[in-house]
Scaffold this motif. Sequence first.
Motif, short mmCIF file in Angstrom:
data_model
loop_
_atom_site.label_atom_id
_atom_site.label_comp_id
_atom_site.label_asym_id
_atom_site.label_seq_id
_atom_site.Cartn_x
_atom_site.Cartn_y
_atom_site.Cartn_z
N ALA A 185 0.84 -1.20 0.00
CA ALA A 185 0.00 0.00 0.00
C ALA A 185 0.87 1.25 0.00
O ALA A 185 0.58 2.22 -0.70
CB ALA A 185 -0.92 0.00 1.22
N GLU A 239 -8.81 2.33 3.69
CA GLU A 239 -9.59 1.72 2.62
C GLU A 239 -9.35 0.21 2.56
O GLU A 239 -10.26 -0.56 2.25
CB GLU A 239 -9.24 2.38 1.28
CG GLU A 239 -9.73 3.82 1.18
CD GLU A 239 -9.18 4.53 -0.04
OE1 GLU A 239 -8.28 3.96 -0.71
OE2 GLU A 239 -9.63 5.66 -0.33
N GLN A 269 2.16 1.88 -3.41
CA GLN A 269 1.10 2.41 -4.27
C GLN A 269 0.93 3.91 -4.06
O GLN A 269 0.86 4.68 -5.01
CB GLN A 269 -0.21 1.69 -4.00
CG GLN A 269 -1.39 2.25 -4.78
CD GLN A 269 -2.70 1.61 -4.36
OE1 GLN A 269 -2.70 0.60 -3.67
NE2 GLN A 269 -3.80 2.20 -4.75
N VAL A 270 0.85 4.33 -2.81
CA VAL A 270 0.70 5.75 -2.51
C VAL A 270 1.93 6.52 -2.96
O VAL A 270 1.84 7.60 -3.53
CB VAL A 270 0.45 5.96 -0.99
CG1 VAL A 270 0.43 7.44 -0.66
CG2 VAL A 270 -0.85 5.32 -0.58
N LYS A 297 -5.04 7.02 4.61
CA LYS A 297 -6.25 6.87 3.82
C LYS A 297 -6.25 5.52 3.10
O LYS A 297 -7.28 4.82 3.07
CB LYS A 297 -6.37 8.01 2.81
CG LYS A 297 -7.66 7.94 2.00
CD LYS A 297 -7.75 9.10 1.02
CE LYS A 297 -9.05 9.01 0.22
NZ LYS A 297 -9.15 10.09 -0.79
N THR A 298 -5.10 5.13 2.56
CA THR A 298 -5.00 3.85 1.88
C THR A 298 -5.16 2.70 2.86
O THR A 298 -5.88 1.72 2.59
CB THR A 298 -3.63 3.73 1.17
OG1 THR A 298 -3.50 4.78 0.22
CG2 THR A 298 -3.51 2.39 0.46
#
Length: 318
Positions: free
Chosen positions: A7, A119, A10-11, A115-116
């Motif tokens: 994650a 989610e 990804q961010v 935030k990721t």
Amino acid sequence: MQHYKDAYEQVFNTTFKSNTSVETASKITNNTFLLTIDWNAEMVDDVLSENPLCSHRLFLLVLVASAPENFEHRDTIRKTWANPKNKSPTISGLKTKTIFLIGRTSSRFLNALLKTEKEISNDILLGDYRDTYRNLTQKVVHGLRWASSHCQSSYTLKTDDDCFVNVPLLLYFLWKHNPIESNLYAGHVRWSSPVIRNPNSRWYVSESDFQGSRFVPYVNGAGYVLSLDVLRKFVKFSGLIKFFPNEDAFVGTVLNMAGVRPTYSARFVAHSAAWQMCNFLYLFVVHHVKPTRQFEFQKFASEAWEECSLSDMAHDWV
């Protein structure tokens, strides 16, 4: 941590790498975040997305105060005591849920990571306040008010992300042996704590925020259990007292105004050293636990049900 490293990558690739120089990017390591980065003005900065969902007829809700950067703490908790697979075989049908309480930071990159994470896990309640120790009262009040309006579980446990929670034992006790089903506010009670007036202390409370030299009896914030009626009383009375920066004392002050007195329990302990397997047929919450020890304590708690004498299990809060 691999799940969250993916994650992070990804961010990093979508919101950070394209907006920083190679030199700046090279300064970022696995768990280190720069707070002084120039960001593209179009980058999304809203960490307040949908709130996590709460099951109907929830028996125990665990609210965990967590620091934004403590990704490892949260990941370890999810793999150990917050993992529903780790329930005792003697307990069936009792729904539990663990929610992490976190506020905003000054780092947009860190906010994007949160935030990721939110989610992916759907177990984070993000508040619209700066996440600092002095704002811990806001964090906990936010969590308890949300719990009252969205969950209404039979019991709520508030704890911290450096604590081990013996969920199967606590569930079993609340279900089978709890002698106080209403007006319950239980944990390690501090009976007559002085109000710290030293401005250099992290526990400083000014006279304008709180008058008096000592707090009323309150339960240590590392772990306390509230019955649903007490949770509702807290929400009702919490708006009548000015927030002051001592979370556990504030909760005790509000509940004292509501006519609720704390129940002392030695089953909430402030140190993590020297505990052995059979101790985990007694202990509910252990404070100051590093992420690596969470696995050890979870193993102890699981094995205690099979290896230790269940006849020795305590049937009271003391």
